[in-house]
Design an enzyme around this catalytic site. Structure first.
Site, PDB file in Angstrom:
ATOM      1  N   LYS A 264     -12.403  -6.235   2.921  1.00 28.89           N
ATOM      2  CA  LYS A 264     -12.238  -6.848   1.504  1.00 28.89           C
ATOM      3  C   LYS A 264     -12.846  -8.171   1.635  1.00 28.89           C
ATOM      4  O   LYS A 264     -12.945  -8.990   2.572  1.00 28.89           O
ATOM      5  CB  LYS A 264     -10.628  -7.006   1.359  1.00 28.89           C
ATOM      6  CG  LYS A 264      -9.918  -5.827   1.106  1.00 28.89           C
ATOM      7  CD  LYS A 264      -8.234  -5.861   0.781  1.00 28.89           C
ATOM      8  CE  LYS A 264      -7.507  -4.697   0.737  1.00 28.89           C
ATOM      9  NZ  LYS A 264      -7.929  -4.045  -0.495  1.00 28.89           N
TER      10      LYS A 264
ATOM     11  N   ARG B 243      -4.148   6.506   1.077  1.00 29.54           N
ATOM     12  CA  ARG B 243      -4.244   8.010   0.602  1.00 29.54           C
ATOM     13  C   ARG B 243      -4.243   8.918   1.954  1.00 29.54           C
ATOM     14  O   ARG B 243      -3.748  10.018   2.117  1.00 29.54           O
ATOM     15  CB  ARG B 243      -4.793   8.337  -0.371  1.00 29.54           C
ATOM     16  CG  ARG B 243      -6.431   8.147  -0.225  1.00 29.54           C
ATOM     17  CD  ARG B 243      -7.276   7.949  -1.152  1.00 29.54           C
ATOM     18  NE  ARG B 243      -6.954   6.805  -1.819  1.00 29.54           N
ATOM     19  CZ  ARG B 243      -7.858   6.416  -3.088  1.00 29.54           C
ATOM     20  NH1 ARG B 243      -8.694   7.076  -3.783  1.00 29.54           N
ATOM     21  NH2 ARG B 243      -7.608   5.222  -3.658  1.00 29.54           N
TER      22      ARG B 243
HETATM   23  N1  BES Z   1      -3.629  -1.754  -0.613  1.00 31.63           N
HETATM   24  C1  BES Z   1      -4.925  -1.581  -1.568  1.00 31.63           C
HETATM   25  C2  BES Z   1      -4.394  -1.460  -2.917  1.00 31.63           C
HETATM   26  C3  BES Z   1      -3.831  -2.994  -3.361  1.00 31.63           C
HETATM   27  C4  BES Z   1      -4.619  -3.785  -4.175  1.00 31.63           C
HETATM   28  C5  BES Z   1      -2.586  -3.081  -3.588  1.00 31.63           C
HETATM   29  C6  BES Z   1      -4.202  -4.994  -4.750  1.00 31.63           C
HETATM   30  C7  BES Z   1      -1.774  -4.188  -4.028  1.00 31.63           C
HETATM   31  C8  BES Z   1      -2.852  -5.096  -4.522  1.00 31.63           C
HETATM   32  C9  BES Z   1      -5.681  -0.232  -1.267  1.00 31.63           C
HETATM   33  O1  BES Z   1      -5.602   0.243   0.091  1.00 31.63           O
HETATM   34  C10 BES Z   1      -6.890  -0.551  -1.543  1.00 31.63           C
HETATM   35  O2  BES Z   1      -7.567  -1.156  -1.163  1.00 31.63           O
HETATM   36  N2  BES Z   1      -7.439   0.189  -2.661  1.00 31.63           N
HETATM   37  C11 BES Z   1      -8.630   0.113  -3.062  1.00 31.63           C
HETATM   38  C12 BES Z   1      -9.237   1.692  -3.364  1.00 31.63           C
HETATM   39  C13 BES Z   1     -10.523   1.815  -3.567  1.00 31.63           C
HETATM   40  C14 BES Z   1     -11.399   1.434  -2.423  1.00 31.63           C
HETATM   41  C15 BES Z   1     -10.912   3.006  -4.065  1.00 31.63           C
HETATM   42  C16 BES Z   1      -8.802  -0.544  -4.363  1.00 31.63           C
HETATM   43  O3  BES Z   1      -7.640  -0.204  -5.312  1.00 31.63           O
HETATM   44  O4  BES Z   1      -9.526  -1.174  -4.635  1.00 31.63           O
HETATM   45 MN    MN Z   2      -7.079  -0.517   1.083  1.00 32.34          MN
END
Ligand code: BES
Ligand code: MN
Ligand code: ZN
Length: 485
Positions: A258, A332
């Site tokens: 990230k 997931r």
């Molecule tokens: N933990 C994150 C989702 C999240 C984002 C929670 C912002 C709280 C605040 C999750 O693991 C994630 O990174 N999801 C990705 C999925 C994508 C790579 C398909 C996302 O939402 O960008």
């Molecule tokens: Mn994630």
């Protein structure tokens, strides 16, 4: 905190530094406070008129009485026919205004609604002080509620507030201080206190058990993952619920790392697990007659040298395979294993909670959770429970026609869909692991973290989901899981 029911506003006034008076529209004072209001003199209601206080929900005004006890009267508006969250918020507003006051009193505005007042008041006093050299000053130690209430409702409110605060503490704890095994240790302590049975699964156990999703996410971290399995099995339970919570102790994104800004709050990525464990604590202390299994898969998501790489294929607990094309879609993967494991125990219904997708936050903003699932009546129940709990949930669809976005020639599915509808494709992947069990999924990516101090919420981990789960299980205790009366 000491909580006491008292009969009159006069008695409360003689014992409290701050007294909250509750009003509906047209300054209709609740709980028989008119006599006491009259004793304050005309200056009080004149001041309210001047500032435009009409008794609408959410309004408040502090009035200096010029005497000692109470030195301040706080008018709290709740509007017509207040629901439980209006009361919870009113108590939270009072709690914030009076946080430095040793003894506070408040009108019990609606008969039988002591629990939300106690919850709102106690939660408004929450702060996470562990790393502050100057902790918040001492807080209220006595709350007096004026009117016809039940002791047991006050106690239930306190139990729920405790559980929410416990979950908030866990969420607010920095990632370095909550390795999966450290969380397991804290859960063990809590389980001992609350009469829950804990079974733990360490790495050899997870390997043996085929938890390839959880192990795949954990591979990039030096800290061991684990699966926390909590049981509450009261005698005479007719319904069996499984609760599953995402427990990513830090989500760096893994190799699909990230950007810094998105990573800053990712210690909160175990909020689903915190909600499940917190709710179980309250369910056990309230002795609700429902059998509950709580599962919390716990792991870091880190980009260490052994980390799962984009293109790797994982085999999950139920034998289905997942091609990992983005290691940041990790929630997931661990939920897949945990849901499949829950199904093996034969629950009547399952609910999972997860800070799963940024897409859900885009869709619903940061105070509303998305709810999806395979069973309309369960989703209805969750909507009602959320309303009662003051936790906003909004239904999103699970469109079968989007399932093909997860197709890949490499495996049974891949872990990401296309560009749009990310909350839905994430839920569609989870659906692959729930079999025929009635199931609902709450995406709490938004409301798991509150962005400001207001009423009974404080900035940081909110404990979102604890109250909805407790309400849901209380409803199941009363109605059973069937849809027919
Ligand atoms: N933990 C994150 C989702 C999240 C984002 C929670 C912002 C709280 C605040 C999750 O693991 C994630 O990174 N999801 C990705 C999925 C994508 C790579 C398909 C996302 O939402 O960008
Ligand atoms: Mn994630
Ligand atoms: Zn995550």
């Amino acid at each position: 905190m000491d909580i006491e029911l008292v009969e009159s506003h006069e008695e409360a006034a003689s014992r409290a530094g701050v007294l909250g008076l509750v009003a509906g529209p047209g300054l209709a004072w609740q709980g028989g406070a008119d006599g006491y209001v009259a004793s304050l003199g005309a200056g009080f209601e004149r001041a309210l008129e001047r500032v435009g206080f009409k008794g609408d929900a959410g309004q408040s005004y502090s009035f200096d009485t010029g005497s000692e006890s109470p030195h301040t009267v706080v008018a709290l508006g709740v509007g017509e026919d207040p629901g439980s969250d209006t009361l919870r918020r009113a108590a939270g507003i009072l709690g914030r205004k009076a946080s430095k006051e040793a003894s506070v009193a408040m009108t019990l505005a609606v008969e039988g609604q002591a629990a939300p007042l106690v919850e709102g008041f106690l939660l408004s006093q929450y702060s996470y002080d562990r790393f502050r050299s100057k902790p918040e000053p001492a807080r209220t130690d006595s709350l007096l509620l004026v009117g016809a209430g039940e002791r047991s409702d006050c106690e239930a409110g306190a139990v729920v507030a405790d559980a929410v605060s416990w979950a908030r503490d866990l969420v607010n704890t920095p990632a370095r201080d909550k390795a999966p095994l450290e969380i397991q240790r804290r859960v063990a302590e809590m389980a001992e206190r609350s009469g829950l049975r804990l079974e733990t699964h360490d790495v050899p156990d997870l390997e043996e058990g085929g938890f390839g999703g959880l192990l795949g996410v954990a591979a990039g971290s030096d800290r061991d993952p684990c699966l926390v399995e909590l049981w509450y099995e009261p005698e005479g339970a007719e319904t069996f619920v499984a609760l599953v919570g995402k427990g990513i102790t830090f989500d760096s994104g893994g190799l699909s790392i990230k950007p810094a800004q998105a990573m800053a709050t990712m210690k909160t990525d175990m909020s689903g697990a915190a909600a499940v464990v917190g709710a179980m604590q309250a369910i056990a202390r309230l002795r609700l007659p429902v059998k509950v299994l709580g599962l919390a898969p716990l792991t870091d998501n880190m980009p260490g040298s052994r980390a799962t790489k984009p293109g790797d294929v994982l085999t999950t607990r139920n034998g289905k395979t997942i091609e990992v094309l983005n290691t940041d879609a990790e929630g997931r993967l661990i939920l897949a294993d945990a849901l499949a494991y829950a199904v093996e125990h034969g629950p009547d219904l399952m609910v999972d909670l997860a800070t799963l997708t940024g897409a859900c936050k885009v869709a619903l903003g940061d105070t509303i959770a998305g709810v999806m699932g395979n069973d309309d009546s369960l989703i209805d129940r969750i909507e009602k429970a959320g309303e009662q709990a003051g936790e906003r949930v909004w239904r999103l669809p699970l469109p079968e026609e989007y399932r093909r976005q997860l197709d890949t020639p490499m495996a049974d599915m891949k872990n990401i869909g296309g560009r749009w509808g990310g909350a839905l494709t994430a839920a569609l992947l989870l659906q692959e692991f729930v079999g025929d069990v009635p199931w609902a999924h709450l995406d709490i990516a938004g409301p798991a973290r509150w962005t400001r101090n207001e009423h009974y919420q404080s900035k940081g981990g909110s404990g979102f989901g604890v109250r909805t789960l407790v309400e849901l299980v209380a409803d199941l205790a009363e109605q059973g899981s069937g849809t027919t009366e």
